[in-house]
Motif scaffolding. Structure first.
Motif, PDB file in Angstrom:
ATOM      1  N   LEU A   1      -3.709   4.731  -1.546  1.00  0.00           N
ATOM      2  CA  LEU A   1      -4.636   5.372  -0.615  1.00  0.00           C
ATOM      3  C   LEU A   1      -4.318   6.862  -0.636  1.00  0.00           C
TER       4      LEU A   1
ATOM      5  N   ARG B   1      -5.811  -0.709  -7.680  1.00  0.00           N
ATOM      6  CA  ARG B   1      -6.837  -0.088  -6.838  1.00  0.00           C
ATOM      7  C   ARG B   1      -6.339   1.252  -6.288  1.00  0.00           C
ATOM      8  N   CYS B   2      -7.242   2.240  -6.333  1.00  0.00           N
ATOM      9  CA  CYS B   2      -6.940   3.560  -5.787  1.00  0.00           C
ATOM     10  C   CYS B   2      -8.124   4.030  -4.970  1.00  0.00           C
ATOM     11  N   ALA B   3      -7.932   4.174  -3.671  1.00  0.00           N
ATOM     12  CA  ALA B   3      -8.976   4.656  -2.774  1.00  0.00           C
ATOM     13  C   ALA B   3      -8.701   6.126  -2.461  1.00  0.00           C
TER      14      ALA B   3
ATOM     15  N   LEU C   1       0.841  -1.189   0.000  1.00  0.00           N
ATOM     16  CA  LEU C   1       0.000   0.000   0.000  1.00  0.00           C
ATOM     17  C   LEU C   1       0.878   1.241   0.000  1.00  0.00           C
TER      18      LEU C   1
ATOM     19  N   GLU D   1      -8.564   1.966   3.415  1.00  0.00           N
ATOM     20  CA  GLU D   1      -7.242   1.339   3.459  1.00  0.00           C
ATOM     21  C   GLU D   1      -7.335  -0.170   3.251  1.00  0.00           C
TER      22      GLU D   1
ATOM     23  N   ALA E   1      -8.080  -0.787  -0.508  1.00  0.00           N
ATOM     24  CA  ALA E   1      -6.945  -0.503  -1.391  1.00  0.00           C
ATOM     25  C   ALA E   1      -5.839  -1.537  -1.245  1.00  0.00           C
TER      26      ALA E   1
ATOM     27  N   GLY F   1      -1.478  -0.897  -4.021  1.00  0.00           N
ATOM     28  CA  GLY F   1      -2.749  -0.201  -3.924  1.00  0.00           C
ATOM     29  C   GLY F   1      -2.457   1.215  -3.464  1.00  0.00           C
TER      30      GLY F   1
END
Length: 263
Positions: free
Chosen positions: A45, A78-80, A11, A116, A119, A43
């Motif tokens: 965040l 993935r992008c939060a 992450l 979190e 992601a 990923g």
């Protein structure tokens, strides 16, 4: 200020605060590129809860740098984005499906922990996922399919052919889409004539359309679909998938007008 924290791989935490300058953007990407190259797949965040504004020069620099990352999007499945700004959240939800190979979702600040977790839970590489798979609905009046992973032009025939076959038989039908790990799509699909034509005819022939997903970006597009067509569209959370199947399997009223014509 732009801060990149790579200590919690897989992450990357990106914190954006205050007013962003061009120099800060340049420094950020100078750090980000080698970090991504070393990490492989991550990923993202992105915390925008304290973001205020971005200078014009910084915005241009950011756009240019983001275009330079297009070939690396598969490394960031993935992008939060965490934000309480409704304008920013709306822009991201509407544009997210246009970003190939990346699933972007927006989370309210109070759901930062959930963002979190999401992601960090990286999907399998898109090459290991089927894209679009037709599902056995158990009914000739229900077409169902699952979206999992990245959708490219090879997936178009998978969905166009069965829909065309059902449209040609005449009468109204229902459809169900299960969207699990959506990984974006090839923008060229938007201009595929066979897909565009099928969608046009399907809109005139469909009675109900159920979408089973926990992805928030779907909701705005459902709103648009309701405004431009007579199809009854509903979104069901994954936990309520059984209800979605029950809904599309209900008998179609005989009085439902049939306006489909294969043109």
């Amino acid at each position: 200020m732009l801060n990149l924290d790579t200590s919690a791989a897989p992450l990357f935490r990106i914190t954006v605060t205050g007013v962003i300058t061009r120099e800060e953007v340049k420094a950020f990407y100078k750090e980000f590129h080698p970090a991504l190259e070393q990490a492989g797949r991550v990923g993202l965040l992105v915390d925008l809860t304290r973001f205020e504004d971005i200078a014009a020069g910084a915005m241009f620099e950011d756009i240019v740098s983001e275009f330079g990352l297009l070939d690396d999007l598969s490394k960031m499945p993935r992008c939060a984005v965490v934000t309480g700004n409704r304008t920013i959240a709306g822009m991201i939800r509407y544009t997210a499906p246009l970003v190939p190979k990346m699933d972007m979702q927006v989370f309210d600040p109070e759901k930062a922990a959930e963002a979190e977790v999401w992601a960090r839970d990286l999907p399998k590489d898109k090459r290991d996922l089927p894209g679009i798979t037709m599902l056995d609905s158990g009914s000739p009046d229900v077409l169902a399919f699952e979206v999992e992973g990245y959708i490219d032009d090879d997936d178009v025939d998978k969905i166009v052919a069965p829909f065309r076959e059902r449209i040609a038989r005449g009468g109204k039908f229902n459809a169900l889409a299960r969207i699990t790990r959506f990984g974006g799509f090839d923008p060229e699909i938007m201009f595929d004539k066979s897909l565009i034509g099928m969608k046009w005819d399907a809109v005139k022939a469909m009675h109900r359309y159920a979408i089973v997903t926990d992805s928030g970006w779907v909701t705005p597009f459902v709103g648009i679909a309701r405004m431009v067509s007579n199809v009854d569209v509903k979104v069901f959370p994954v936990a309520a998938e059984t209800s979605a199947w029950d809904w599309v399997r209900e008998p179609i009223p005989s009085e439902a007008p049939v306006t489909s014509e294969v043109e």
